[in-house]
Design an enzyme around this catalytic site. Structure first.
Site, short mmCIF file in Angstrom:
data_model
loop_
_atom_site.label_atom_id
_atom_site.label_comp_id
_atom_site.label_asym_id
_atom_site.label_seq_id
_atom_site.Cartn_x
_atom_site.Cartn_y
_atom_site.Cartn_z
N ASP A 274 3.48 -6.17 1.99
CA ASP A 274 2.33 -5.54 1.33
C ASP A 274 2.85 -4.64 0.21
O ASP A 274 4.06 -4.58 -0.02
CB ASP A 274 1.50 -4.73 2.35
CG ASP A 274 2.26 -3.51 2.87
OD1 ASP A 274 3.43 -3.29 2.48
OD2 ASP A 274 1.66 -2.76 3.66
N ASP B 237 2.52 -0.59 -1.01
CA ASP B 237 2.05 0.72 -0.56
C ASP B 237 2.03 1.72 -1.71
O ASP B 237 3.01 1.86 -2.43
CB ASP B 237 2.99 1.25 0.54
CG ASP B 237 3.20 0.24 1.66
OD1 ASP B 237 2.29 0.08 2.47
OD2 ASP B 237 4.28 -0.39 1.70
N ASP C 289 -1.97 -1.15 0.53
CA ASP C 289 -2.33 0.07 1.24
C ASP C 289 -2.38 1.23 0.26
O ASP C 289 -1.42 1.46 -0.47
CB ASP C 289 -1.27 0.41 2.31
CG ASP C 289 -1.60 -0.17 3.66
OD1 ASP C 289 -2.58 -0.94 3.76
OD2 ASP C 289 -0.88 0.12 4.62
P1 DGT Z 1 7.11 -4.35 4.17
O1 DGT Z 1 6.96 -5.05 5.47
O2 DGT Z 1 7.89 -5.14 3.22
O3 DGT Z 1 5.81 -3.88 3.62
O4 DGT Z 1 8.02 -3.07 4.50
P2 DGT Z 1 7.64 -1.55 4.41
O5 DGT Z 1 8.86 -0.78 4.68
O6 DGT Z 1 6.93 -1.25 3.15
O7 DGT Z 1 6.70 -1.33 5.66
P3 DGT Z 1 5.16 -0.92 5.73
O8 DGT Z 1 4.43 -1.36 4.52
O9 DGT Z 1 4.64 -1.44 7.03
O10 DGT Z 1 5.15 0.65 5.86
C1 DGT Z 1 5.75 1.49 4.90
C2 DGT Z 1 5.97 2.84 5.46
O11 DGT Z 1 4.74 3.50 5.63
C3 DGT Z 1 6.59 2.80 6.85
O12 DGT Z 1 7.95 3.08 6.77
C4 DGT Z 1 5.95 3.89 7.61
C5 DGT Z 1 4.73 4.20 6.85
N1 DGT Z 1 3.52 3.85 7.60
C6 DGT Z 1 3.00 2.63 7.81
N2 DGT Z 1 1.89 2.71 8.52
C7 DGT Z 1 1.69 4.01 8.80
C8 DGT Z 1 0.69 4.75 9.50
O13 DGT Z 1 -0.26 4.20 10.05
N3 DGT Z 1 0.82 6.12 9.52
C9 DGT Z 1 1.85 6.75 8.91
N4 DGT Z 1 1.94 8.06 8.96
N5 DGT Z 1 2.81 6.09 8.25
C10 DGT Z 1 2.73 4.74 8.20
MG MG Z 2 5.06 -2.13 2.68
#
Ligand code: DGT
Ligand code: MG
Length: 404
Positions: A204, A206, A328
């Site tokens: 996704d 962010d 997000d």
């Molecule tokens: P990806 O899978 O390529 O999108 O990898 P990321 O590292 O971007 O993972 P993602 O998008 O699931 O989440 C990014 C960061 O945001 C993660 O390290 C922790 C934070 N995060 C995600 N969901 C929540 C939430 O519900 N609450 C809080 N406080 N932080 C969150």
């Molecule tokens: Mg992400």
């Protein structure tokens, strides 16, 4: 044969937030195996087991060279009996038998397929599997009631399971910036998540949104969402109050300004080729758009119009002029922005380890909103990530080295 004396021993600190983990991984054979078992545990709601495998995988990711012998791992933290068994299997046989049998299992395959639907978590997938649903066809045939998110997830299944590129993330960033500029001048948008850590693809995109004047960000999210919706950029959106009450890890709920965190889970409609627009000559772009969107054809009758519309739809489907992307959005007041940036940059394990470090080693509570010092019984203010690391007594680790 390599003698023990020739094999270098590694020395690695035990918390992932004490380590620099870049995208270089010298042990992907081992981390892939451990990550798959972590994922399988998480899909089965075995959180403790999942974290244990995640920690082991993160430790292997942080090693400076390839592991060739078990003896190199002596004295390393984070490696439990089970993880060591898996590592040994991979080192000796090239693969882990447990990983191979997991990958082949009907349950694992079904959990992957079903949780691949946006809006479907491990619990829902488990319930469906118990009802004999193992794939998308069976789900469609079952007549299960799906919520709005799941309906969208199913509709855009292929797009949402295709990795998002950095170019696409940047294109969406420009749209979000435009939205924010249109509804409140001076607002700022920051790319967080994996792309901020230098990842080339993600599941996704962010974004964190704020305004330099405290309080101006109140009510910003609904306006941004309304603008995006009016411009046709959203295929799905759900805005929630990211209330402090919901977070298990944050400190007790403090002042009222904590109520303001808002989050929007959305699916963007991203026009294909948009991300390459800036690198293409203007004329070429014009031609392409005209060819696809405005075929030069005389329309005299309703029937012709109908034909044309049908042709256009088929043309559009075969050219796939847009794709769905998970985005997000989070709005944070400027006073919490540094904590929010740190909390949303990840990786998930790095975040978890930061909070564990804060609690266990410093008697502090860290969340995406604030840092509370339980000894001094007060909040520690910060305007940068560097300050937060300093409060925690940690060396500053830049985003590109938080890929634990
Ligand atoms: P990806 O899978 O390529 O999108 O990898 P990321 O590292 O971007 O993972 P993602 O998008 O699931 O989440 C990014 C960061 O945001 C993660 O390290 C922790 C934070 N995060 C995600 N969901 C929540 C939430 O519900 N609450 C809080 N406080 N932080 C969150
Ligand atoms: Mg992400």
């Amino acid at each position: 044969q390599i003698s023990e004396a020739e094999v270098a021993l590694f020395s690695v600190p035990s918390y992932a937030c004490q380590r620099r983990t870049t995208r270089d991984n010298h042990n992907s054979n081992l981390t892939d195996a451990l990550s798959l078992l972590a994922e399988n545990a998480e899909l089965n709601n075995e959180d403790g087991r999942g974290v244990a495998f995640r920690r082991a995988a993160a430790l292997m990711k942080a090693l400076p060279t390839q592991v060739i012998s078990m003896s190199q791992l002596r004295g390393l933290p984070c490696l439990g009996e089970h993880s060591l068994r898996v590592i040994k299997d991979v080192l000796e046989n090239g693969v882990s038998s447990e990983v191979e049998s997991t990958k082949q299992s009907k349950r694992y395959k079904a959990l992957k397929i079903l949780t691949g639907i946006f809006g479907v978590g491990a619990k829902t997938a488990d319930r469906w599997i118990r009802e004999g649903i193992y794939n998308l066809e069976q789900l469609r045939d079952s007549g299960q009631t799906l919520n709005r998110a799941q309906k969208s997830g199913l509709e855009h299944y292929d797009d949402l399971n295709e990795p998002v590129t950095k170019a696409e993330a940047d294109a969406i960033g420009e749209i979000v910036q435009k939205a924010v500029d249109s509804v409140l001048t001076g607002s700022q948008v920051a790319l967080t998540g994996g792309f901020r850590r230098g990842k080339l693809t993600g599941h996704d995109v962010d974004f964190l949104i704020t305004h330099p004047e405290e309080g101006k960000e109140v009510g910003l999210m609904p306006k941004v969402v309304a603008w995006l919706e009016s411009q046709g950029f959203l295929l799905y959106q759900k805005t929630t109050r990211n209330s402090y009450l919901e977070s298990k890890d944050g400190p007790a709920r403090p002042a009222s300004n904590m109520d303001r965190f808002e989050r929007c889970f959305s699916i963007f409609k991203l026009t294909k080729g948009k991300e390459q627009e800036s690198t293409q000559p203007e004329e070429q772009n014009d031609l392409k758009t005209k060819d696809v969107l405005r075929p030069h054809m005389q329309v005299d009758t309703d029937q012709q119009l109908c034909e044309l519309s049908k042709n256009y739809q088929m043309e559009a489907a075969s050219h796939k002029i847009w794709r769905a992307v998970r985005v997000d959005l989070v709005v944070s007041p400027i006073s919490q922005f540094a904590f929010a940036v740190l909390g949303w940059t990840g990786s998930k394990l790095f975040e978890r380890e930061l909070r564990r470090w804060a609690g266990h080693e410093k008697n502090m509570s860290l969340s995406s909103h604030a840092l509370f010092d339980n000894t001094q019984n007060k909040y520690l203010r910060a305007t940068s990530e560097e300050e937060i690391f300093a409060y925690l007594g940690l060396e500053y680790i830049p985003p590109s080295e938080r890929n634990a």
